[in-house]
Write an enzyme that holds these catalytic residues in place. Sequence first.
Site, PDB file in Angstrom:
ATOM      1  N   ALA A   1       0.862  -1.363  -0.175  1.00  0.00           N
ATOM      2  CA  ALA A   1      -0.147   0.021   0.049  1.00  0.00           C
ATOM      3  C   ALA A   1       0.685   1.041  -0.031  1.00  0.00           C
ATOM      4  CB  ALA A   1      -0.988  -0.016   1.275  1.00  0.00           C
TER       5      ALA A   1
ATOM      6  N   TYR B   1       5.709 -13.713 -14.759  1.00  0.00           N
ATOM      7  CA  TYR B   1       4.900 -12.719 -14.101  1.00  0.00           C
ATOM      8  C   TYR B   1       3.446 -13.172 -14.538  1.00  0.00           C
ATOM      9  CZ  TYR B   1       2.426  -8.361 -13.365  1.00  0.00           C
ATOM     10  OH  TYR B   1       1.388  -7.511 -12.574  1.00  0.00           O
TER      11      TYR B   1
END
Length: 612
Positions: A355, A497
């Site tokens: 975050a 990924y």
Amino acid sequence: MATSRALLASRNYFSSVIFTNQKCNTTPTPCQSQSINSSRYLLKKTLCDINLIRGLHTRSKDAVKYDWQNAALIVVGACKGIGAHVLKMALNEGVESVTNLDINEKAGFAMQYELNQKYSDKNKVRFLKCDITDEHQHIDTLQNLLVDRRKTYVIVNNAGLIEQRPDMSKEAIDSNVVAIVTSSVTALELMRKDEKGSGGAIINLAPVSILCHLPYFQCYNATKSSILTFNMSLGDEEFFSKTGVRVLSVCYGATDEGLVPIVNAKDKEEIEKLMKTKEGLLTKEKAAAKAVIEIYKTGRTGSTWLSKEIKPAEDITEFIRNIYSDTTEIQCYYRVSIGVIMYDLKDKVAVVTGASNGIGASFVREILEEGIKHVRLLDIDKKTGNALQDELRQKYGKDKVKFVKCDVTDDGQFFKALEDAKKDNGYLDLLVNNAGVAEQDSFARIRKLIEINITALINGTLKAIEMMRTDKGGRGGAIINVCSVGSLIPVSPMFLYSTSKRAAMHFTTCVGRVPCENTDVRVMAACIGVTDTAMLEKLTCYTKDLYEKAQKVLASHPMQSSTAVARCMVEMYQKGGPASIWLIRGGLPAQDVTAQLDKADEEMEAIIRKID
Ligand SMILES: NC(=O)c1ccc[n+]([C@@H]2O[C@H](COP(=O)([O-])OP(=O)(O)OC[C@H]3O[C@@H](n4cnc5c(N)ncnc54)[C@H](O)[C@@H]3O)[C@@H](O)[C@H]2O)c1
């Protein structure tokens, strides 16, 4: 879905099709009344199936060609004017049969006789007296007409009421709104392929004046303008993929005959003057009818066409969509359809991983704006996390935000942070598994990538489900797993990924279904497109060559801001169902792609079963 159906059933007939312009923060009231007449039932059923009205931003694929032969046409209001021309032109195109629904018996039967003589077929043209403002009569007529499930039906809703006096507004609403909605939804239900019909088309006509402001015919314009929104909603492409019923709109200019009988001489003169000054406000009946004939052949579902003067119809769908996106400040935030369960962020307690930066930080800002009670920021980046915490505390208050240094790959740290968030605030309502990396140039980094993007996401999800589930004393909640467009399609240059994000999405779909039944925990995936964050700068690939290819792939996708992504994630929190998968790409509103993925899964299942 079942709950959504029940909730929707309590909604008012009209409110179901109207877009609100307000921020949604209410949960619909429970079902109050089941005393429904059949058109209400049908509308509710259809809208339940659409589930989310998302027509404004769907995109279509290559145009498909449809032909009139083998179609059975029903024109509402075909005794004269545009309707009559549509009917005759369709016969010239070789349509199998036509039915004219109108109240003018004399003209209707005369036309039936004349055309059947011409085509030497007594069943080619049929007139049926039907007052479309009588809802039951209207539905019964359609139900009796659309009986052959193998036939492709085309419904043209042309009838409308232009007269306006203060005492006539109800009549105008009945014929210009209720009748169109009734006809479209009834026909759709009878034609839909997923309920054993053969598909078809619904073409709704509206005056061009709904696209501009005119000082005349306010009631007429207001009622007719609802068609545009209704059609875009009902014409949703994803819904069409199930039903096979296209919904199309034609906007046409005033025709020579249109105005004549209804205004006094002075007004008429002025109106005609005004019409002449504005290009496109006048048309010929034949041109408007021709537009209907042509758009049936190529029109994509949800499209809107403009028929002006004698020119061929013009596809103005993108133009209309752009108007909506420009005038609706933040589409994905405010454009909310009634009838969908809405979850509210107010007074909730959330934990967001990763975050400190990028998408995570933007999401934290958004949910604070939405009035969240408390958000806990977890990240390994202590410096930025603390700075963000301080900044947000200044703005929203000390108790609203807390940064905790936490490496999500360490279960001990991660679980403690979740437990603490719950202990400090009484409950936990939302976990966003957002922490992620894209560095994949060494085995050590690849292992780390798998630990962060897959393992930590799975462990965090399972832990949070246990903490929130209602069947174990929690109060329910939501988990958003941050995935990628690379979850939906293989992005080969970034293959590790892409693989990790695919795994995250697959896990979300699986766990969000059966294991979460009876838990009241919604587990959802956000498949995010290329976003302007530090992750792109930090990206590394397995080889230098692959890195260059990855850069090309990334450059070929539209870039969006993390703020736009965060707003879409708020929308998916508000509307998303359990195990729903959302596409957030190009700065566009969030799109629920669960149904498409379900379909792909079904196809794969069919292939697998065939092998059995
Ligand atoms: N930026 C894009 O184009 C894009 C596209 C699709 C999906 N995503 C996904 O969005 C999410 C957020 O990425 P972003 O673009 O904001 O990148 P970002 O690099 O700006 O933010 C990622 C955050 O995760 C944190 N983090 C990394 N490892 C951690 C760990 N072990 N424990 C806790 N925190 C950790 C970082 O410190 C950073 O603050 C990621 O899951 C990413 O895969 C990004």
